[in-house]
Motif scaffolding. Sequence first.
Motif, PDB file in Angstrom:
ATOM      1  N   ARG A 297       0.810  -1.219   0.000  1.00 26.01           N
ATOM      2  CA  ARG A 297       0.000   0.000   0.000  1.00 26.01           C
ATOM      3  C   ARG A 297       0.845   1.271   0.000  1.00 26.01           C
ATOM      4  NH1 ARG A 297      -5.123  -0.411   3.809  1.00 26.01           N
ATOM      5  NH2 ARG A 297      -6.127  -2.087   2.708  1.00 26.01           N
ATOM      6  N   THR A 298       1.943   1.201   0.751  1.00 21.83           N
ATOM      7  CA  THR A 298       2.754   2.430   0.872  1.00 21.83           C
ATOM      8  C   THR A 298       3.279   2.902  -0.493  1.00 21.83           C
ATOM      9  OG1 THR A 298       3.262   1.741   3.095  1.00 21.83           O
ATOM     10  CG2 THR A 298       4.627   3.488   2.166  1.00 21.83           C
TER      11      THR A 298
ATOM     12  N   THR B  68       0.444   4.137  -2.534  1.00 23.72           N
ATOM     13  CA  THR B  68      -0.017   5.476  -2.135  1.00 23.72           C
ATOM     14  C   THR B  68       0.819   6.550  -2.837  1.00 23.72           C
ATOM     15  OG1 THR B  68      -0.571   4.563   0.014  1.00 23.72           O
ATOM     16  CG2 THR B  68      -0.462   6.973  -0.156  1.00 23.72           C
ATOM     17  N   SER B  69       2.134   6.317  -2.849  1.00 18.78           N
ATOM     18  CA  SER B  69       3.023   7.283  -3.516  1.00 18.78           C
ATOM     19  C   SER B  69       2.698   7.385  -4.996  1.00 18.78           C
ATOM     20  CB  SER B  69       4.475   6.860  -3.355  1.00 18.78           C
ATOM     21  OG  SER B  69       4.845   6.988  -2.009  1.00 18.78           O
TER      22      SER B  69
ATOM     23  N   ALA C 232      -0.064   6.521  -6.675  1.00 14.91           N
ATOM     24  CA  ALA C 232      -1.369   7.123  -6.945  1.00 14.91           C
ATOM     25  C   ALA C 232      -1.346   8.615  -6.650  1.00 14.91           C
ATOM     26  CB  ALA C 232      -2.431   6.406  -6.099  1.00 14.91           C
ATOM     27  N   GLY C 233      -0.672   8.969  -5.552  1.00 16.27           N
ATOM     28  CA  GLY C 233      -0.621  10.385  -5.154  1.00 16.27           C
ATOM     29  C   GLY C 233       0.106  11.236  -6.181  1.00 16.27           C
ATOM     30  N   TYR C 234       1.292  10.756  -6.595  1.00 11.29           N
ATOM     31  CA  TYR C 234       2.070  11.556  -7.552  1.00 11.29           C
ATOM     32  C   TYR C 234       1.386  11.624  -8.898  1.00 11.29           C
ATOM     33  CZ  TYR C 234       5.898  12.224  -4.322  1.00 11.29           C
ATOM     34  OH  TYR C 234       6.641  12.636  -3.258  1.00 11.29           O
TER      35      TYR C 234
ATOM     36  N   GLU D 155      -1.770  11.566  -9.416  1.00  7.45           N
ATOM     37  CA  GLU D 155      -2.882  12.514  -9.269  1.00  7.45           C
ATOM     38  C   GLU D 155      -2.380  13.959  -9.317  1.00  7.45           C
ATOM     39  OE1 GLU D 155      -5.831  11.992  -5.902  1.00  7.45           O
ATOM     40  OE2 GLU D 155      -5.332  14.114  -5.680  1.00  7.45           O
ATOM     41  N   MET D 156      -1.231  14.175  -8.661  1.00 10.15           N
ATOM     42  CA  MET D 156      -0.685  15.539  -8.661  1.00 10.15           C
ATOM     43  C   MET D 156      -0.271  15.964 -10.064  1.00 10.15           C
ATOM     44  SD  MET D 156       1.285  16.183  -5.096  1.00 10.15           S
ATOM     45  CE  MET D 156       2.524  14.945  -5.246  1.00 10.15           C
TER      46      MET D 156
END
Lengths: 124, 673
Positions: B457-458, B461-462, B464-466, B468-469
């Motif tokens: 997940r960790t 998360t990175s 998916a987050g990046y 999205e950004m």
Amino acid sequence: MTVVLVADDDADIRDLVAFKLEQAGLEVITAEDGQQAVEQARAHRPTLAVLDVSMPALSGIDVCRMLRADPATAGMLIIMLTARVQEQDVEGGFSAGADDYVTKPFSPRELISRIQALLTRTRA
Amino acid sequence: MSPPTSVARLLTRAFAVLALLIVVSGLSGAGTALVQHQTVEQLTDHVLPLQLQNAELRAAMSDGQRGLRGYLLSGDPTLLGNYYSAHADYKTSADDLRGMATGGEGVAIEAQLDRAEAWWAVAERQRQVLPRSDEAARFVDQGSALFLAFESANTGLDTALGDRADRLRDRSETLGVGTTAALVALTLAAALVAALTAVRTTRRITGPLGRLVTVLDDLGRGRYGRRAPTGDGPVEIRAVAAAVNNLAEQADRVRREEEEIARLRGEIRVLNTRVRQHLAVDSAMQEAATGLVATLGAEHAVLRIAAAADAPKMVTRHSAAGAAGSLDALACADIAWLGEHDLWLTADATDVNAVDVGDPVPDPEAAGWRAAGAGPVLTVAVTNGDTRLGALTLLRAAGRPGWSPVEIRLAESVAGDLGRGLHHARLFEQEQRLVAQLKELDSVKTDFMSTVSHELRTPLTSIAGYVEMLRDEDAGEVTPAQGRMLDVIKRNTTRLRALIEDLLILSRIEAGTFRTRRQTVDLAAIAGTVAAEAAEAAAKTGVTLTVDLAGPLPVDADKEQLDRVVEGLLSNAVKFAPGGTVTVTGRADAGEVVLCVADTGMGVPDAEQGQLFSRFFRATNAIHLAIPGTGLGLAIVRTIVENHDGTIEMTSAENDGTTVTVRLPLAGDRVAA
């Protein structure tokens, strides 16, 4: 200026959260583990802390409990980041005194809006 | 009480009296008859003929006198002829009379004949005189006197004979009456003796016999304490009574022994049951040793189980409270000497060569016996049918009775049960070890799944987050081409995330760590809510969603998990039936809640239907059409349904649609939440 503490042992996630917060005009301080998080919080008295639950040294829940126990930091806003969806983790977080929690993987956009909502609500 | 007589003597005595009476009666009858006969004979053969002859003599004499007298008076020679004829008759008669005379009457007869001769002499002289002369007249007087003398003698004899005849007649008559009276008396006496004998026999034989029969009847009816009186009646009956008592005693002893055996058997049966109940080898052995010492009255019991491939050597021992001797030596003695026999028995442990059954024992074993202070020793093999596992040794103190066949049998039965128990216990222990290993393996696997999913997940998360950004152009403008590429990354990140979530859920459900909060919930309400939530997504793909729920449908379940079931089934149906119809129906049927989700979608190829609930399985037609999915949805649904004691089944036809039917137990009569 509102100071936000971001504590996560994963540097990429720390940077990601920090980037979004700074973009939103907030000042960010970071910590790599629980121990550092407590020290940073005591040193800089941030308005809000984003704490990852699973961190080395001290877990996010332990940090949250310690901050709540210290009158100097007891009023701090705390958002937990948890990789677990088990209810006991969420409950553990709330019982330790967290104001909100966000599960991983999360959308950076959503995290920022939750943080801003919490700040706005407190200021009001 | 009279001294004991025998039936034989009693009967002999009675019959002897009867026989004696009969003999006496016969003898007296015969004697009387003989006497009577003699009397009659004397009367008819002697007295009466004598009397007759006497009368004839007198008649001849009278004829002679009449003839002579007539001649002398008339001178008629005819009359003289009569006289001669009478004289001849007289002579004959006199000779006959003389011939018949015996004893007493001889004298009287001779006297009479003398007088007759005297008359005849005078008569001869008369005859020679001239008739009607004076001389004749004189002779008449003289003759008359002599004749009168003869007549008197004749009459006297006749009277004597008549008297004698009368006496004889009287005697005969008396004898006849006496005989009859005696016979009647004797018959009466015999009858009386017979009657008395009958009464005495009844009293002295039938009475005691009857009492004996009563005792036998009582014994037969189960009154085992009854005994026959042995001081009652004749010797034979006393002997029979003694024999009956003896038999009763014997039967009593046998019965007591049988009761003892039955009691022992019962106790051993209970013991065997207790032994079998132990799944752990050592506690079963301890139970057997303790039980045998108590039940069979042994001082010591030693159970030695030889080491096996997967089991160590085991020894269990038990001694009765206060028993002398030590079992240490015997417990250490090796049992390999047992050989192929199943039984070793000795009544005297001090003599190693006195083993009654089995081979002579080696020194360590014998030393063990002696150290335990044993007398009779019994060792039986503990087997599981074909394999010898060990030996059970029971020891009694020296001087105590040996092992009876029944005790040996019972010890063998316990050893047999113990052997089977040991076998089962060893199997059980093996199984337990296996189960523990499997559990550990499963837990490791679950932990691994959980850790992996969590650790994934960790980074996710990175990513998916990046992404999205970037897509939000936080880092600057994105060209359309870059945008499309970022969308692909985002879509695959979402898919990866769904996969991890499903894996995590599945591993938690399987590990049992997933929290289930069973309560009575209404499946109709849950399905209604989920269907309403899915309606928007359905509408987007042109799916007509029909809901027909005959609620309430109470089931005991975890609401969140049921949500997941309905959600999984509905999203599947909507996903695979674009532009089609999805029907959700719910009803109660025969104690079950039946939920059906039917679609008119692409269906599942026949050959693949069996694998549908397997993890990561995806139907080939779905893959061809690039319909997203993790292949875990139905596996999760099935696991949840089965955790709730329910069943799930699917009917599907390719291009026609799929119907999934879930059945869960209807929750009692509790009201749905």
